[in-house]
Write a protein that holds these residues in place. Structure first.
Motif, PDB file in Angstrom:
ATOM      1  N   GLN A  76      15.596  62.008  84.926  1.00  0.00           N
ATOM      2  CA  GLN A  76      16.114  63.289  85.405  1.00  0.00           C
ATOM      3  C   GLN A  76      17.480  63.126  86.060  1.00  0.00           C
ATOM      4  O   GLN A  76      18.428  63.813  85.736  1.00  0.00           O
ATOM      5  CB  GLN A  76      15.113  63.854  86.424  1.00  0.00           C
ATOM      6  CG  GLN A  76      15.541  65.138  87.075  1.00  0.00           C
ATOM      7  CD  GLN A  76      14.463  65.655  88.021  1.00  0.00           C
ATOM      8  OE1 GLN A  76      13.401  65.073  88.178  1.00  0.00           O
ATOM      9  NE2 GLN A  76      14.742  66.759  88.651  1.00  0.00           N
ATOM     10  N   GLN A  77      17.556  62.194  86.993  1.00  0.00           N
ATOM     11  CA  GLN A  77      18.806  61.954  87.702  1.00  0.00           C
ATOM     12  C   GLN A  77      19.592  60.925  86.900  1.00  0.00           C
ATOM     13  O   GLN A  77      19.068  59.848  86.609  1.00  0.00           O
ATOM     14  CB  GLN A  77      18.477  61.399  89.095  1.00  0.00           C
ATOM     15  CG  GLN A  77      19.548  61.597  90.132  1.00  0.00           C
ATOM     16  CD  GLN A  77      19.792  63.065  90.453  1.00  0.00           C
ATOM     17  OE1 GLN A  77      18.867  63.849  90.520  1.00  0.00           O
ATOM     18  NE2 GLN A  77      21.063  63.432  90.617  1.00  0.00           N
ATOM     19  N   SER A 124      31.454  62.601  85.632  1.00  0.00           N
ATOM     20  CA  SER A 124      30.670  63.773  86.058  1.00  0.00           C
ATOM     21  C   SER A 124      29.192  63.510  85.745  1.00  0.00           C
ATOM     22  O   SER A 124      28.863  62.603  84.966  1.00  0.00           O
ATOM     23  CB  SER A 124      31.118  65.016  85.299  1.00  0.00           C
ATOM     24  OG  SER A 124      30.640  64.970  83.962  1.00  0.00           O
ATOM     25  N   GLY A 125      28.325  64.314  86.338  1.00  0.00           N
ATOM     26  CA  GLY A 125      26.875  64.146  86.126  1.00  0.00           C
ATOM     27  C   GLY A 125      26.513  64.201  84.648  1.00  0.00           C
ATOM     28  O   GLY A 125      25.724  63.398  84.154  1.00  0.00           O
ATOM     29  N   GLY A 126      27.105  65.178  83.953  1.00  0.00           N
ATOM     30  CA  GLY A 126      26.787  65.341  82.525  1.00  0.00           C
ATOM     31  C   GLY A 126      27.253  64.145  81.709  1.00  0.00           C
ATOM     32  O   GLY A 126      26.557  63.688  80.796  1.00  0.00           O
ATOM     33  N   GLN A 127      28.449  63.634  82.061  1.00  0.00           N
ATOM     34  CA  GLN A 127      28.960  62.442  81.354  1.00  0.00           C
ATOM     35  C   GLN A 127      28.095  61.228  81.666  1.00  0.00           C
ATOM     36  O   GLN A 127      27.776  60.433  80.786  1.00  0.00           O
ATOM     37  CB  GLN A 127      30.411  62.182  81.754  1.00  0.00           C
ATOM     38  CG  GLN A 127      31.371  63.219  81.176  1.00  0.00           C
ATOM     39  CD  GLN A 127      32.765  63.138  81.790  1.00  0.00           C
ATOM     40  OE1 GLN A 127      32.927  62.691  82.941  1.00  0.00           O
ATOM     41  NE2 GLN A 127      33.776  63.574  81.045  1.00  0.00           N
ATOM     42  N   PRO A 142      15.877  65.759  81.414  1.00  0.00           N
ATOM     43  CA  PRO A 142      17.200  65.137  81.375  1.00  0.00           C
ATOM     44  C   PRO A 142      18.342  66.040  81.832  1.00  0.00           C
ATOM     45  O   PRO A 142      19.422  65.538  82.112  1.00  0.00           O
ATOM     46  CB  PRO A 142      17.372  64.802  79.881  1.00  0.00           C
ATOM     47  CG  PRO A 142      16.525  65.801  79.177  1.00  0.00           C
ATOM     48  CD  PRO A 142      15.333  66.002  80.067  1.00  0.00           C
ATOM     49  N   THR A 143      18.101  67.333  81.932  1.00  0.00           N
ATOM     50  CA  THR A 143      19.224  68.212  82.316  1.00  0.00           C
ATOM     51  C   THR A 143      18.974  68.957  83.615  1.00  0.00           C
ATOM     52  O   THR A 143      19.779  69.787  84.014  1.00  0.00           O
ATOM     53  CB  THR A 143      19.514  69.255  81.210  1.00  0.00           C
ATOM     54  OG1 THR A 143      18.365  70.091  81.069  1.00  0.00           O
ATOM     55  CG2 THR A 143      19.837  68.600  79.885  1.00  0.00           C
ATOM     56  N   SER A 144      17.852  68.672  84.285  1.00  0.00           N
ATOM     57  CA  SER A 144      17.542  69.525  85.438  1.00  0.00           C
ATOM     58  C   SER A 144      18.483  69.267  86.610  1.00  0.00           C
ATOM     59  O   SER A 144      18.572  70.091  87.511  1.00  0.00           O
ATOM     60  CB  SER A 144      16.081  69.374  85.848  1.00  0.00           C
ATOM     61  OG  SER A 144      15.815  68.048  86.168  1.00  0.00           O
ATOM     62  N   ALA A 145      19.217  68.140  86.586  1.00  0.00           N
ATOM     63  CA  ALA A 145      20.183  67.910  87.672  1.00  0.00           C
ATOM     64  C   ALA A 145      21.602  68.287  87.243  1.00  0.00           C
ATOM     65  O   ALA A 145      22.557  67.993  87.954  1.00  0.00           O
ATOM     66  CB  ALA A 145      20.140  66.442  88.101  1.00  0.00           C
TER      67      ALA A 145
END
Lengths: 220, 251
Positions: B92-93, B149-152, B174-177
Protein backbone atom coordinates in the motif's frame (compact mmCIF):
# COMPACT_ATOMS: atom_id res chain seq x y z
CA UNK A 1 -28.19 1.48 6.18
CA UNK A 2 -30.18 4.33 4.55
CA UNK A 3 -28.00 6.19 2.09
CA UNK A 4 -28.27 9.74 0.77
CA UNK A 5 -28.54 7.98 -2.58
CA UNK A 6 -31.77 6.24 -1.49
CA UNK A 7 -33.43 9.62 -0.89
CA UNK A 8 -32.28 10.90 -4.27
CA UNK A 9 -33.49 7.75 -5.95
CA UNK A 10 -36.86 7.93 -4.15
CA UNK A 11 -37.30 11.49 -5.49
CA UNK A 12 -36.50 10.32 -9.00
CA UNK A 13 -38.81 7.34 -8.66
CA UNK A 14 -41.69 9.55 -7.43
CA UNK A 15 -41.05 12.01 -10.25
CA UNK A 16 -41.29 9.22 -12.78
CA UNK A 17 -44.49 7.81 -11.27
CA UNK A 18 -46.07 11.28 -11.26
CA UNK A 19 -45.14 11.77 -14.89
CA UNK A 20 -46.61 8.35 -15.66
CA UNK A 21 -49.87 9.33 -14.01
CA UNK A 22 -49.87 12.57 -15.99
CA UNK A 23 -49.45 10.66 -19.26
CA UNK A 24 -52.12 8.17 -18.20
CA UNK A 25 -54.47 11.06 -17.43
CA UNK A 26 -53.77 12.93 -20.68
CA UNK A 27 -54.34 9.74 -22.71
CA UNK A 28 -57.68 9.26 -21.01
CA UNK A 29 -58.68 12.89 -21.60
CA UNK A 30 -57.54 12.82 -25.24
CA UNK A 31 -59.64 9.72 -25.91
CA UNK A 32 -62.64 11.26 -24.12
CA UNK A 33 -62.28 14.55 -25.98
CA UNK A 34 -62.19 12.74 -29.31
CA UNK A 35 -65.25 10.62 -28.51
CA UNK A 36 -67.21 13.56 -27.12
CA UNK A 37 -66.13 15.96 -29.89
CA UNK A 38 -64.88 18.23 -27.13
CA UNK A 39 -62.77 20.87 -28.84
CA UNK A 40 -62.15 22.84 -25.65
CA UNK A 41 -60.75 19.90 -23.76
CA UNK A 42 -58.61 18.99 -26.81
CA UNK A 43 -57.18 22.51 -26.90
CA UNK A 44 -56.32 22.30 -23.18
CA UNK A 45 -54.36 19.10 -23.86
CA UNK A 46 -52.39 20.79 -26.66
CA UNK A 47 -51.71 23.83 -24.46
CA UNK A 48 -50.37 21.69 -21.62
CA UNK A 49 -48.23 19.27 -23.63
CA UNK A 50 -45.11 21.18 -22.61
CA UNK A 51 -45.73 20.20 -18.96
CA UNK A 52 -44.89 16.60 -19.87
CA UNK A 53 -41.88 17.63 -21.95
CA UNK A 54 -40.52 19.71 -19.06
CA UNK A 55 -40.92 16.82 -16.67
CA UNK A 56 -38.94 14.61 -19.03
CA UNK A 57 -36.09 17.12 -19.08
CA UNK A 58 -36.14 17.46 -15.26
CA UNK A 59 -36.03 13.71 -14.75
CA UNK A 60 -33.22 13.31 -17.29
CA UNK A 61 -31.18 16.05 -15.63
CA UNK A 62 -31.75 14.45 -12.21
CA UNK A 63 -30.68 11.03 -13.56
CA UNK A 64 -27.46 12.46 -15.03
CA UNK A 65 -26.75 14.20 -11.73
CA UNK A 66 -27.27 10.98 -9.73
CA UNK A 67 -25.00 9.02 -12.07
CA UNK A 68 -22.26 11.65 -11.84
CA UNK A 69 -22.44 12.15 -8.08
CA UNK A 70 -23.19 8.65 -6.79
CA UNK A 71 -21.84 6.35 -9.52
CA UNK A 72 -24.54 3.77 -8.86
CA UNK A 73 -23.98 0.09 -9.67
CA UNK A 74 -26.09 -3.11 -9.82
CA UNK A 75 -29.80 -2.59 -8.99
CA UNK A 76 -29.21 1.10 -8.21
CA UNK A 77 -27.82 1.68 -11.69
CA UNK A 78 -30.65 -0.26 -13.28
CA UNK A 79 -33.23 1.86 -11.47
CA UNK A 80 -31.68 5.07 -12.76
CA UNK A 81 -31.21 3.68 -16.28
CA UNK A 82 -34.79 2.40 -16.36
CA UNK A 83 -36.12 5.85 -15.55
CA UNK A 84 -33.72 7.55 -17.96
CA UNK A 85 -34.89 5.32 -20.81
CA UNK A 86 -38.58 4.94 -19.92
CA UNK A 87 -39.04 8.67 -19.39
CA UNK A 88 -38.52 9.19 -23.14
CA UNK A 89 -41.17 6.57 -23.84
CA UNK A 90 -43.60 8.39 -21.55
CA UNK A 91 -42.87 11.69 -23.23
CA UNK A 92 -43.44 10.23 -26.69
CA UNK A 93 -46.71 8.65 -25.52
CA UNK A 94 -47.72 12.13 -24.34
CA UNK A 95 -46.97 13.49 -27.83
CA UNK A 96 -49.33 10.97 -29.37
CA UNK A 97 -52.08 11.93 -26.91
CA UNK A 98 -51.53 15.52 -28.07
CA UNK A 99 -51.84 14.34 -31.71
CA UNK A 100 -55.22 12.83 -30.87
CA UNK A 101 -56.25 16.21 -29.47
CA UNK A 102 -55.13 17.87 -32.72
CA UNK A 103 -57.19 15.33 -34.70
CA UNK A 104 -60.19 16.08 -32.47
CA UNK A 105 -60.03 19.72 -33.52
CA UNK A 106 -59.46 18.83 -37.17
CA UNK A 107 -62.52 16.53 -37.33
CA UNK A 108 -64.89 18.92 -35.60
CA UNK A 109 -67.64 20.10 -38.00
CA UNK A 110 -67.05 17.35 -40.59
CA UNK A 111 -69.29 14.43 -41.48
CA UNK A 112 -68.58 11.60 -39.08
CA UNK A 113 -69.16 7.88 -38.77
CA UNK A 114 -70.68 6.89 -35.42
CA UNK A 115 -69.86 3.21 -35.89
CA UNK A 116 -66.11 3.82 -36.28
CA UNK A 117 -66.09 6.31 -33.45
CA UNK A 118 -67.55 3.61 -31.22
CA UNK A 119 -64.65 1.37 -32.21
CA UNK A 120 -62.18 4.17 -31.49
CA UNK A 121 -63.82 4.63 -28.08
CA UNK A 122 -63.26 0.96 -27.36
CA UNK A 123 -59.65 1.08 -28.57
CA UNK A 124 -59.09 4.28 -26.60
CA UNK A 125 -60.35 2.76 -23.36
CA UNK A 126 -58.16 -0.28 -23.84
CA UNK A 127 -55.13 1.96 -24.48
CA UNK A 128 -55.89 3.97 -21.36
CA UNK A 129 -56.12 0.74 -19.39
CA UNK A 130 -52.75 -0.34 -20.79
CA UNK A 131 -51.11 2.95 -19.78
CA UNK A 132 -52.48 2.56 -16.26
CA UNK A 133 -51.27 -1.04 -16.10
CA UNK A 134 -47.78 -0.01 -17.26
CA UNK A 135 -47.52 2.68 -14.59
CA UNK A 136 -48.85 0.27 -11.95
CA UNK A 137 -46.29 -2.36 -13.05
CA UNK A 138 -43.58 0.28 -12.60
CA UNK A 139 -44.86 1.30 -9.16
CA UNK A 140 -45.00 -2.37 -8.09
CA UNK A 141 -41.71 -3.15 -9.90
CA UNK A 142 -43.61 -6.18 -11.22
CA UNK A 143 -41.87 -7.94 -14.11
CA UNK A 144 -44.78 -10.36 -14.66
CA UNK A 145 -47.27 -7.51 -15.00
CA UNK A 146 -44.79 -5.83 -17.36
CA UNK A 147 -44.69 -8.96 -19.52
CA UNK A 148 -48.49 -9.06 -19.61
CA UNK A 149 -48.56 -5.62 -21.30
CA UNK A 150 -47.86 -7.26 -24.62
CA UNK A 151 -51.37 -8.81 -24.68
CA UNK A 152 -52.83 -5.28 -24.69
CA UNK A 153 -50.55 -4.48 -27.57
CA UNK A 154 -51.77 -7.50 -29.56
CA UNK A 155 -55.43 -6.60 -28.99
CA UNK A 156 -54.82 -2.98 -29.94
CA UNK A 157 -53.22 -4.02 -33.22
CA UNK A 158 -56.42 -5.89 -34.05
CA UNK A 159 -58.50 -2.83 -33.18
CA UNK A 160 -56.37 -0.62 -35.36
CA UNK A 161 -56.72 -2.96 -38.30
CA UNK A 162 -60.53 -3.00 -37.96
CA UNK A 163 -60.67 0.81 -37.73
CA UNK A 164 -58.38 1.30 -40.73
CA UNK A 165 -60.36 -1.11 -42.90
CA UNK A 166 -63.67 0.44 -41.86
CA UNK A 167 -62.33 3.95 -42.58
CA UNK A 168 -61.32 3.02 -46.13
CA UNK A 169 -64.69 1.35 -46.72
CA UNK A 170 -66.51 4.47 -45.56
CA UNK A 171 -64.43 6.74 -47.79
CA UNK A 172 -65.32 4.59 -50.81
CA UNK A 173 -69.00 4.66 -49.95
CA UNK A 174 -69.24 8.33 -49.03
CA UNK A 175 -66.43 10.76 -49.94
CA UNK A 176 -67.89 13.33 -47.50
CA UNK A 177 -66.37 11.39 -44.61
CA UNK A 178 -62.84 11.68 -46.06
CA UNK A 179 -61.61 14.20 -43.49
CA UNK A 180 -63.08 12.34 -40.52
CA UNK A 181 -62.05 8.90 -41.75
CA UNK A 182 -58.48 10.04 -42.40
CA UNK A 183 -58.33 11.26 -38.83
CA UNK A 184 -59.82 8.01 -37.52
CA UNK A 185 -56.84 6.32 -39.09
CA UNK A 186 -54.47 8.81 -37.56
CA UNK A 187 -56.01 8.44 -34.10
CA UNK A 188 -55.93 4.63 -34.26
CA UNK A 189 -52.27 4.91 -35.30
CA UNK A 190 -51.55 7.25 -32.37
CA UNK A 191 -53.22 4.88 -29.92
CA UNK A 192 -51.14 2.02 -31.26
CA UNK A 193 -47.96 4.09 -30.90
CA UNK A 194 -48.89 4.82 -27.28
CA UNK A 195 -49.22 1.06 -26.81
CA UNK A 196 -45.75 0.55 -28.35
CA UNK A 197 -44.24 3.02 -25.91
CA UNK A 198 -45.97 1.32 -22.98
CA UNK A 199 -44.53 -1.99 -24.18
CA UNK A 200 -41.11 -0.31 -24.08
CA UNK A 201 -41.78 0.83 -20.51
CA UNK A 202 -42.60 -2.81 -19.74
CA UNK A 203 -39.28 -3.89 -21.21
CA UNK A 204 -37.43 -1.45 -18.97
CA UNK A 205 -39.28 -2.74 -15.91
CA UNK A 206 -38.08 -6.23 -16.82
CA UNK A 207 -34.54 -4.90 -17.19
CA UNK A 208 -34.84 -3.24 -13.78
CA UNK A 209 -35.83 -6.52 -12.14
CA UNK A 210 -33.64 -8.97 -14.05
CA UNK A 211 -30.80 -7.05 -15.71
CA UNK A 212 -31.87 -8.52 -19.06
CA UNK A 213 -32.73 -6.40 -22.07
CA UNK A 214 -35.66 -8.09 -23.80
CA UNK A 215 -38.01 -7.41 -26.73
CA UNK A 216 -41.43 -8.19 -25.27
CA UNK A 217 -43.01 -8.63 -28.67
CA UNK A 218 -40.62 -11.46 -29.45
CA UNK A 219 -40.71 -12.96 -25.97
CA UNK A 220 -44.03 -14.81 -26.35
CA UNK B 1 -6.01 -20.19 -20.44
CA UNK B 2 -3.96 -22.32 -18.07
CA UNK B 3 -4.40 -22.13 -14.33
CA UNK B 4 -1.25 -20.82 -12.68
CA UNK B 5 -2.24 -20.65 -9.02
CA UNK B 6 -4.76 -22.69 -7.07
CA UNK B 7 -5.87 -22.40 -3.48
CA UNK B 8 -7.98 -25.03 -1.76
CA UNK B 9 -9.76 -24.69 1.55
CA UNK B 10 -7.25 -22.17 2.87
CA UNK B 11 -7.66 -21.33 6.55
CA UNK B 12 -5.55 -18.81 8.42
CA UNK B 13 -5.54 -18.56 12.21
CA UNK B 14 -4.06 -15.75 14.25
CA UNK B 15 -3.63 -17.73 17.45
CA UNK B 16 -7.16 -19.04 18.10
CA UNK B 17 -8.87 -16.53 15.83
CA UNK B 18 -9.87 -17.95 12.46
CA UNK B 19 -9.31 -15.13 9.99
CA UNK B 20 -9.77 -17.09 6.77
CA UNK B 21 -12.46 -19.75 6.77
CA UNK B 22 -11.69 -22.04 3.87
CA UNK B 23 -10.96 -20.09 0.70
CA UNK B 24 -10.82 -21.92 -2.62
CA UNK B 25 -9.93 -19.69 -5.54
CA UNK B 26 -8.05 -20.37 -8.77
CA UNK B 27 -6.15 -17.89 -10.90
CA UNK B 28 -5.45 -18.23 -14.57
CA UNK B 29 -2.39 -16.96 -16.39
CA UNK B 30 -2.57 -13.25 -17.16
CA UNK B 31 -5.33 -10.82 -16.35
CA UNK B 32 -6.33 -8.91 -13.24
CA UNK B 33 -8.34 -10.24 -10.32
CA UNK B 34 -9.53 -7.73 -7.73
CA UNK B 35 -10.19 -8.80 -4.16
CA UNK B 36 -12.76 -6.52 -2.57
CA UNK B 37 -14.61 -6.51 0.73
CA UNK B 38 -15.08 -4.55 3.93
CA UNK B 39 -12.22 -3.89 6.34
CA UNK B 40 -11.54 -7.01 8.36
CA UNK B 41 -12.85 -9.34 5.67
CA UNK B 42 -9.33 -10.86 5.51
CA UNK B 43 -8.72 -10.22 1.82
CA UNK B 44 -5.20 -8.92 2.56
CA UNK B 45 -4.59 -11.93 4.79
CA UNK B 46 -5.53 -14.14 1.86
CA UNK B 47 -3.32 -12.16 -0.53
CA UNK B 48 -0.35 -12.59 1.83
CA UNK B 49 -0.83 -16.36 1.98
CA UNK B 50 -0.18 -16.48 -1.78
CA UNK B 51 3.53 -15.78 -1.38
CA UNK B 52 3.83 -16.76 2.27
CA UNK B 53 4.11 -13.26 3.67
CA UNK B 54 2.14 -14.42 6.72
CA UNK B 55 5.07 -16.67 7.68
CA UNK B 56 6.77 -13.67 9.20
CA UNK B 57 3.91 -12.99 11.63
CA UNK B 58 4.24 -14.92 14.91
CA UNK B 59 1.30 -17.13 15.90
CA UNK B 60 -0.05 -17.50 12.38
CA UNK B 61 -1.18 -20.92 11.20
CA UNK B 62 -2.05 -21.58 7.57
CA UNK B 63 -3.88 -24.76 6.54
CA UNK B 64 -5.19 -25.98 3.20
CA UNK B 65 -3.34 -26.11 -0.07
CA UNK B 66 -1.87 -23.39 -2.26
CA UNK B 67 -0.13 -24.53 -5.41
CA UNK B 68 1.86 -22.41 -7.84
CA UNK B 69 2.22 -24.14 -11.21
CA UNK B 70 1.15 -27.34 -9.49
CA UNK B 71 3.70 -27.16 -6.64
CA UNK B 72 2.60 -26.77 -3.04
CA UNK B 73 4.15 -23.47 -1.93
CA UNK B 74 3.91 -24.49 1.75
CA UNK B 75 5.94 -27.66 1.15
CA UNK B 76 9.04 -27.82 3.41
CA UNK B 77 11.44 -27.82 0.45
CA UNK B 78 10.01 -24.57 -1.00
CA UNK B 79 12.70 -21.94 -1.56
CA UNK B 80 11.05 -18.77 -0.23
CA UNK B 81 13.34 -16.40 -2.12
CA UNK B 82 12.68 -18.22 -5.37
CA UNK B 83 8.94 -18.27 -4.64
CA UNK B 84 8.82 -14.53 -4.03
CA UNK B 85 10.72 -13.90 -7.27
CA UNK B 86 7.92 -15.72 -9.06
CA UNK B 87 5.16 -14.18 -6.98
CA UNK B 88 6.08 -10.58 -6.17
CA UNK B 89 4.29 -8.17 -3.87
CA UNK B 90 3.63 -4.42 -4.05
CA UNK B 91 2.39 -2.79 -0.86
CA UNK B 92 0.00 0.00 0.00
CA UNK B 93 2.67 2.47 1.04
CA UNK B 94 5.35 2.92 -1.62
CA UNK B 95 8.43 1.46 0.05
CA UNK B 96 11.50 2.09 -2.09
CA UNK B 97 14.82 1.26 -0.41
CA UNK B 98 16.84 4.34 0.52
CA UNK B 99 19.02 3.83 -2.57
CA UNK B 100 19.02 5.24 -6.08
CA UNK B 101 16.22 4.40 -8.53
CA UNK B 102 18.64 2.15 -10.40
CA UNK B 103 19.78 0.26 -7.32
CA UNK B 104 16.19 -0.26 -6.21
CA UNK B 105 15.22 -1.93 -9.47
CA UNK B 106 18.51 -3.88 -9.75
CA UNK B 107 18.29 -5.06 -6.14
CA UNK B 108 16.68 -8.45 -6.72
CA UNK B 109 19.00 -9.32 -9.58
CA UNK B 110 22.11 -8.40 -7.61
CA UNK B 111 20.92 -10.58 -4.73
CA UNK B 112 20.60 -13.36 -7.29
CA UNK B 113 24.22 -12.78 -8.27
CA UNK B 114 23.89 -10.81 -11.48
CA UNK B 115 26.97 -8.56 -11.77
CA UNK B 116 27.06 -7.87 -15.51
CA UNK B 117 26.53 -4.13 -15.86
CA UNK B 118 25.06 -4.26 -19.35
CA UNK B 119 22.63 -7.00 -18.41
CA UNK B 120 21.58 -5.02 -15.34
CA UNK B 121 21.15 -1.83 -17.40
CA UNK B 122 18.91 -3.63 -19.84
CA UNK B 123 16.73 -5.20 -17.14
CA UNK B 124 16.43 -1.93 -15.18
CA UNK B 125 15.39 0.00 -18.27
CA UNK B 126 12.94 -2.67 -19.38
CA UNK B 127 11.36 -2.96 -15.94
CA UNK B 128 11.00 0.81 -15.59
CA UNK B 129 9.46 0.99 -19.07
CA UNK B 130 7.00 -1.78 -18.24
CA UNK B 131 6.08 0.05 -15.07
CA UNK B 132 5.45 3.16 -17.20
CA UNK B 133 7.85 5.34 -15.22
CA UNK B 134 10.97 5.23 -17.44
CA UNK B 135 10.37 8.56 -19.18
CA UNK B 136 10.01 10.28 -15.83
CA UNK B 137 13.08 8.80 -14.12
CA UNK B 138 15.54 8.05 -16.95
CA UNK B 139 17.51 11.23 -16.22
CA UNK B 140 17.49 10.58 -12.47
CA UNK B 141 18.41 6.90 -12.34
CA UNK B 142 21.19 7.54 -9.84
CA UNK B 143 19.25 9.94 -7.64
CA UNK B 144 17.57 8.66 -4.51
CA UNK B 145 14.23 6.95 -5.16
CA UNK B 146 12.95 8.69 -2.04
CA UNK B 147 13.08 12.03 -3.92
CA UNK B 148 10.36 10.85 -6.33
CA UNK B 149 6.64 11.55 -5.93
CA UNK B 150 4.50 8.88 -4.25
CA UNK B 151 3.09 7.72 -7.57
CA UNK B 152 6.55 7.47 -9.13
CA UNK B 153 7.86 5.62 -6.08
CA UNK B 154 5.03 3.12 -6.38
CA UNK B 155 5.78 2.53 -10.05
CA UNK B 156 9.49 2.08 -9.19
CA UNK B 157 8.37 -0.52 -6.65
CA UNK B 158 6.38 -2.25 -9.39
CA UNK B 159 9.52 -2.11 -11.60
CA UNK B 160 11.51 -3.66 -8.75
CA UNK B 161 9.09 -6.59 -8.75
CA UNK B 162 9.12 -6.85 -12.55
CA UNK B 163 12.93 -6.86 -12.72
CA UNK B 164 13.10 -10.40 -11.33
CA UNK B 165 10.64 -11.68 -13.99
CA UNK B 166 7.74 -12.79 -11.82
CA UNK B 167 4.74 -14.70 -13.10
CA UNK B 168 2.32 -13.25 -10.56
CA UNK B 169 2.16 -9.77 -9.05
CA UNK B 170 0.28 -9.30 -5.79
CA UNK B 171 -0.76 -5.77 -4.91
CA UNK B 172 -2.13 -4.76 -1.52
CA UNK B 173 -4.13 -1.56 -2.01
CA UNK B 174 -1.45 -0.17 -4.32
CA UNK B 175 -3.07 3.23 -4.85
CA UNK B 176 -4.75 4.00 -1.55
CA UNK B 177 -1.87 6.27 -0.50
CA UNK B 178 -1.79 8.06 -3.86
CA UNK B 179 -3.60 11.03 -5.38
CA UNK B 180 -6.11 10.43 -8.21
CA UNK B 181 -3.65 11.22 -11.01
CA UNK B 182 -0.96 8.92 -9.65
CA UNK B 183 -3.63 6.27 -9.06
CA UNK B 184 -4.76 6.58 -12.62
CA UNK B 185 -1.15 6.13 -13.83
CA UNK B 186 -0.81 2.97 -11.73
CA UNK B 187 -4.10 1.69 -13.17
CA UNK B 188 -2.87 2.29 -16.73
CA UNK B 189 0.36 0.50 -15.85
CA UNK B 190 -1.55 -2.49 -14.49
CA UNK B 191 -3.75 -2.59 -17.60
CA UNK B 192 -0.58 -2.86 -19.68
CA UNK B 193 0.93 -5.51 -17.42
CA UNK B 194 -2.21 -7.68 -17.40
CA UNK B 195 -1.31 -8.85 -20.89
CA UNK B 196 1.84 -10.55 -19.61
CA UNK B 197 1.31 -11.17 -15.90
CA UNK B 198 -1.24 -12.58 -13.50
CA UNK B 199 -2.18 -9.68 -11.27
CA UNK B 200 -4.08 -10.04 -8.00
CA UNK B 201 -4.92 -6.79 -6.29
CA UNK B 202 -6.66 -5.95 -3.03
CA UNK B 203 -8.52 -2.67 -3.29
CA UNK B 204 -11.01 -0.64 -1.29
CA UNK B 205 -11.64 1.47 -4.34
CA UNK B 206 -14.61 -0.25 -5.96
CA UNK B 207 -14.44 1.94 -9.04
CA UNK B 208 -10.83 0.91 -9.46
CA UNK B 209 -11.86 -2.74 -9.38
CA UNK B 210 -14.60 -2.10 -11.92
CA UNK B 211 -12.22 -0.16 -14.18
CA UNK B 212 -9.30 -2.55 -14.29
CA UNK B 213 -10.21 -6.03 -13.08
CA UNK B 214 -11.25 -8.88 -15.36
CA UNK B 215 -12.54 -10.79 -12.39
CA UNK B 216 -13.62 -9.71 -8.93
CA UNK B 217 -13.86 -11.71 -5.73
CA UNK B 218 -15.97 -10.37 -2.87
CA UNK B 219 -14.69 -11.27 0.60
CA UNK B 220 -16.69 -10.98 3.80
CA UNK B 221 -15.90 -12.28 7.29
CA UNK B 222 -13.05 -14.44 6.04
CA UNK B 223 -15.04 -16.08 3.26
CA UNK B 224 -15.46 -15.56 -0.46
CA UNK B 225 -19.11 -14.65 -0.94
CA UNK B 226 -18.93 -14.43 -4.71
CA UNK B 227 -16.35 -14.45 -7.49
CA UNK B 228 -17.23 -13.74 -11.11
CA UNK B 229 -16.49 -11.57 -14.12
CA UNK B 230 -16.19 -7.98 -12.94
CA UNK B 231 -19.04 -6.90 -15.21
CA UNK B 232 -21.36 -9.44 -13.64
CA UNK B 233 -20.35 -8.47 -10.11
CA UNK B 234 -20.94 -4.76 -10.75
CA UNK B 235 -24.06 -5.05 -12.88
CA UNK B 236 -25.97 -8.04 -11.64
CA UNK B 237 -24.31 -9.98 -8.81
CA UNK B 238 -25.83 -13.29 -7.76
CA UNK B 239 -25.65 -12.71 -4.00
CA UNK B 240 -27.51 -10.09 -2.03
CA UNK B 241 -24.48 -9.49 0.24
CA UNK B 242 -22.43 -8.60 -2.82
CA UNK B 243 -25.14 -6.28 -4.11
CA UNK B 244 -25.39 -4.57 -0.72
CA UNK B 245 -21.64 -4.08 -0.41
CA UNK B 246 -21.09 -2.93 -4.00
CA UNK B 247 -23.90 -0.41 -3.78
CA UNK B 248 -22.69 0.95 -0.44
CA UNK B 249 -25.50 -0.32 1.77
CA UNK B 250 -22.89 -1.49 4.28
CA UNK B 251 -19.14 -1.78 4.58
Amino acid sequence: MRRQFDDELADLDNGFTEMGMLVSDVTQRAVDAFINHDRQSAQAIIDHDHDINEREIQLEAKSFEIIALYQPVTMDLREVVTILKAVSDLERAGDHARNIAIATIAVKGNTRVAEIEAQIAEMGHLTTKMVQSAIQAYVDKDAEAAKALVTFDNQLQEHQKVITDASYQQIIQNPDVLKAATNYNIVAGDLLRIADYMTNVGEWIIYLKTGKIVELKFLN
Amino acid sequence: MATILTSRDVHVYYGNHEALKGISLDFEEKGITALIGPSGSSKSTYLRTLNRMNDMIPGVTVTGNIAFQGNDIYAPQTDLVALRKQIGMVFQQPNPFPFSVYDNVAFGLRIAGQKNREALDAVVENALRQAAVWDEVKDHLHDSALALSGGQQQRVCIARVLAVSPKIILLDEPTSALDPISSSQIESTLLQLRKDYTIITVTHNLQQASRIADRTAFFMNGEVVEVDDTKKIFMNPAKKETEDYISGRFG
